[in-house]
Design an enzyme around this catalytic site. Structure first.
Site, PDB file in Angstrom:
ATOM      1  N   CYS A 149     -38.581  10.678   9.307  1.00 14.73           N
ATOM      2  CA  CYS A 149     -38.773  12.134   9.372  1.00 14.73           C
ATOM      3  C   CYS A 149     -38.144  12.555  10.677  1.00 14.73           C
ATOM      4  O   CYS A 149     -38.743  12.378  11.736  1.00 14.73           O
ATOM      5  CB  CYS A 149     -40.250  12.507   9.324  1.00 14.73           C
ATOM      6  SG  CYS A 149     -40.505  14.282   9.552  1.00 14.73           S
ATOM      7  N   CYS A 160     -40.222  15.769  12.292  1.00 14.53           N
ATOM      8  CA  CYS A 160     -41.581  15.626  12.837  1.00 14.53           C
ATOM      9  C   CYS A 160     -42.075  14.203  12.603  1.00 14.53           C
ATOM     10  O   CYS A 160     -41.550  13.264  13.206  1.00 14.53           O
ATOM     11  CB  CYS A 160     -42.543  16.695  12.329  1.00 14.53           C
ATOM     12  SG  CYS A 160     -42.596  16.993  10.551  1.00 14.53           S
ATOM     13  N   SER A 161     -43.048  14.001  11.712  1.00 15.21           N
ATOM     14  CA  SER A 161     -43.604  12.652  11.563  1.00 15.21           C
ATOM     15  C   SER A 161     -44.134  12.445  10.145  1.00 15.21           C
ATOM     16  O   SER A 161     -45.095  11.718   9.956  1.00 15.21           O
ATOM     17  CB  SER A 161     -44.726  12.451  12.574  1.00 15.21           C
ATOM     18  OG  SER A 161     -45.690  13.478  12.427  1.00 15.21           O
ATOM     19  N   CYS A 162     -43.524  13.104   9.150  1.00 11.60           N
ATOM     20  CA  CYS A 162     -44.004  13.021   7.777  1.00 11.60           C
ATOM     21  C   CYS A 162     -44.036  11.562   7.312  1.00 11.60           C
ATOM     22  O   CYS A 162     -43.071  10.813   7.527  1.00 11.60           O
ATOM     23  CB  CYS A 162     -43.100  13.853   6.867  1.00 11.60           C
ATOM     24  SG  CYS A 162     -43.130  15.592   7.299  1.00 11.60           S
TER      25      CYS A 162
END
Lengths: 234, 219
Positions: A134, A137-139
Site C-alpha cells: 500500500c 498508507c497501510s492497507c
C-alpha cells in the site's frame, strides 16, 4: 533460505505478547494521576487524549481494551495460513476463493470484517509471483493477517515495492528466476489482497494443519516463500 | 494531495528492515493509539477517507519522521478538533473543559460485533461500467489538493483494465465529506516500463485499484 527464518514463524509472532509491565493495575484509571516524569512525550500525549475522550464520554476504556485484545491475541497470520492450506488441499475451495475471496473465506472460516470487507486472493504460478503493498498508507487484510508489521508500513517498503520489487525480495532472501513475471498489487482502494503461494514440494498427502505450519505471514504478502517441507520436522 | 504519504517510486529510504519475531505492538501507548482511533471513529463524525486525509495533510517533514502510530495520533487530534469534539485548549491542558457533542458509540460489549462486521464500502451502481476488461485506458494527469487514491507514479499512464471490481464509495469525494458519490472501481494493469521507463524490469507489472473518474479511454 536463512533469511526467511528471520520473518515471523508460523507458531509465534502474533501470539507473542508485548511486555505488560507498563499496564496500570486494572482498578486504577489511566490519566494524569500517573507519574509524568517517567513518560515520554508521546506517552503523555496519548494518555492525555484518552483521558479527555473518556471524560467527555466519547470512548469507553473497556472498549479500547477489547479492540487491543482482538488484534493482539485473537486475529493474526494463522487465519490466513489456514485459508492457504485449505486452498492447497481443496480444489473446489480454491476455485471459490479465487472467484470471490471474501465470500469463500467467510463461508468456510467465518473470517472477515474490518479491513477485510473485500478480500481477494492472488494465485502464484510457476512463472508469476504476486506481491502486495500500500504505497499511500497501510492497507492490509487485517482479518487474515492481523495488523501489519512495521516494515510493511515503512517508507522503504512502500517506496520501493512498486519500482524495485526484485531488490526488495532480495532483502527478504527471495530470488526469483529472471523470467518470472512479478505483479505488484498496490492497495489503492478498499480491496485487500492475500497471496496464495505455490504449495511446497514434498507435501503430498499432508493435512491442512501440517501445511498451515509452512505458511509464513510474509509469503501471504508476497515478500516470502512458504517454509520447505523439510523445515516442518520439529 | 501530493503529500508525503504518496511514497511509490521515491528513493533514498534505504533497505527494508525487518524485526525478527516482531511483536504486534512495541509499547503500551501504541495499543491505546489503535484502540482510541477505532473507538473515536465509531462516533461517526468522520469516515475512513477523511481520516486518511487528516494524516496525509501533516507536514511532509513531520509525516516522514513520525512513527506510524504517532501519525495516527496526530491525525486523530486533528479530526477531533476539526469536528469540534475536542478543543485545542483541552489537548493543551490534557483535560476535558467542555461537554461532549457526541454520544459514545462503541460500548465494550459491541466491539467484537463491530470489528467482525466491518464497514461495507460497496454501493449499488447507478450506471453501467464505462470500461471493459481488456480495454486500454489512460489515467488522468491530475494534482488535486484534496484526497485522492491515484498515486503520483500512476498518473498519465497507459494500462489495461484487468478486472471490474465493483461500485464503491469514491474516496476523493468522501474525504471531503461531500457525499459518497459511488464510482466503478477497476483493477488496472500497468507495465513497469510504462511507469518507470525503458530501463525498467520487463517482467514487472503494477496493478492498482483505480476509480472510474481517474480514467480515460486510450487508443
Amino acid at each position: 533460505m536463512a533469511s526467511e527464518a528471520m520473518g515471523i514463524l508460523p507458531a509465534e509472532g502474533w501470539t507473542a505478547m508485548a511486555s505488560h509491565d507498563d499496564h496500570p493495575p486494572p482498578d486504577q484509571p489511566r490519566g494524569h494521576e500517573h507519574a509524568y516524569s517517567e513518560l515520554s512525550p508521546i506517552e503523555l500525549r496519548v494518555r492525555a487524549l484518552e483521558s479527555i475522550l473518556s471524560e467527555k464520554g466519547y470512548v469507553e476504556t473497556a472498549a479500547i481494551d477489547a479492540i487491543i485484545e482482538t488484534y493482539e491475541m485473537k486475529i493474526g497470520p494463522r487465519n490466513g495460513a489456514r485459508v492457504v492450506a485449505r486452498a492447497w488441499t481443496d480444489p473446489q475451495f480454491k476455485q471459490r476463493l479465487l472467484l470471490d475471496g471474501a465470500k469463500a473465506i467467510a463461508e468456510e472460516f467465518g473470517f472477515g470484517g474490518r479491513q477485510g470487507e473485500y478480500l481477494m486472493a492472488l494465485e502464484n504460478k510457476p512463472d508469476v509471483h504476486n506481491m502486495v503493498v500500500c504505497t499511500l498508507c497501510s492497507c492490509y487484510p487485517w482479518p487474515l493477517l492481523g495488523l501489519p508489521p512495521v516494515w510493511y508500513k515503512s517508507a522503504p517498503y512502500r517506496s520501493r515495492a512498486v519500482i524495485d520489487p526484485r531488490g526488495v525480495l532480495k532483502e527478504f532472501g527471495v530470488i526469483l528466476p529472471e523470467t518470472t513475471e512479478i505483479r505488484v498489487y498496490d492497495s489503492t482502494a478498499e480491496l485487500r489482497y492475500l497471496v496464495l503461494p505455490l504449495r511446497p514440494a514434498g507435501t503430498d498427502g499432508w493435512d491442512d494443519d501440517r501445511l498451515a505450519a509452512l505458511v509464513t505471514r510474509d509469503c501471504m504478502i508476497g515478500t516470502g516463500l512458504p517454509h520447505p517441507a523439510q523445515a516442518a520436522t520439529r | 494531495m501530493n503529500g508525503a504519504q504518496d511514497l511509490g517510486g521515491m528513493m533514498g529510504f534505504g533497505p527494508v528492515v525487518r524485526e525478527p519475531n516482531e511483536p504486534v505492538f512495541h509499547a503500551e501507548w501504541e495499543k491505546r493509539a489503535l484502540g482510541l482511533t477505532l473507538a473515536a471513529a465509531a462516533c461517526g463524525r468522520w469516515n475512513i477517507d477523511r481520516s486518511r486525509y487528516a494524516r496525509e495533510t501533516l507536514h511532509p517533514a513531520s509525516y516522514l519522521t513520525k512513527s506510524y502510530y504517532e501519525i495516527w495520533i496526530a491525525g486523530l487530534e486533528k479530526l477531533l478538533m476539526q469536528t469540534g469534539m475536542v478543543r485545542a485548549e483541552e489537548l493543551r491542558r490534557g483535560q476535558a473543559l467542555e461537554t461532549a457533542i457526541a454520544e459514545p458509540a462503541l460500548p465494550a460489549s459491541a466491539v467484537a460485533g463491530v470489528l467482525a462486521k466491518g464497514s461495507p464500502y460497496s454501493r449499488e451502481a447507478g450506471s453501467t461500467p464505462r470500461f471493459a476488461v481488456g480495454q486500454p485506458v489512460r489515467t488522468k494527469v491530475m494534482n488535486p489538493t484534496t484526497h485522492t487514491r491515484l498515486p503520483r507514479y500512476a498518473r498519465g499512464k497507459g494500462g489495461i483494465i484487468d478486472q471490474v471490481r465493483g461500485c464503491f464509495v469514491f474516496p476523493d469525494s468522501n474525504a471531503e465529506s461531500a457525499g459518497e458519490d459511488p464510482q466503478w472501481c477497476y483493477s488496472l494493469r500497468l507495465s513497469g516500463r510504462e511507469l518507470w521507463g525503458m530501463e525498467a524490469d520487463p517482467t514487472l507489472f503494477v496493478i492498482i485499484d483505480a476509480f472510474e473518474p481517474y480514467l480515460l479511454p486510450d487508443e
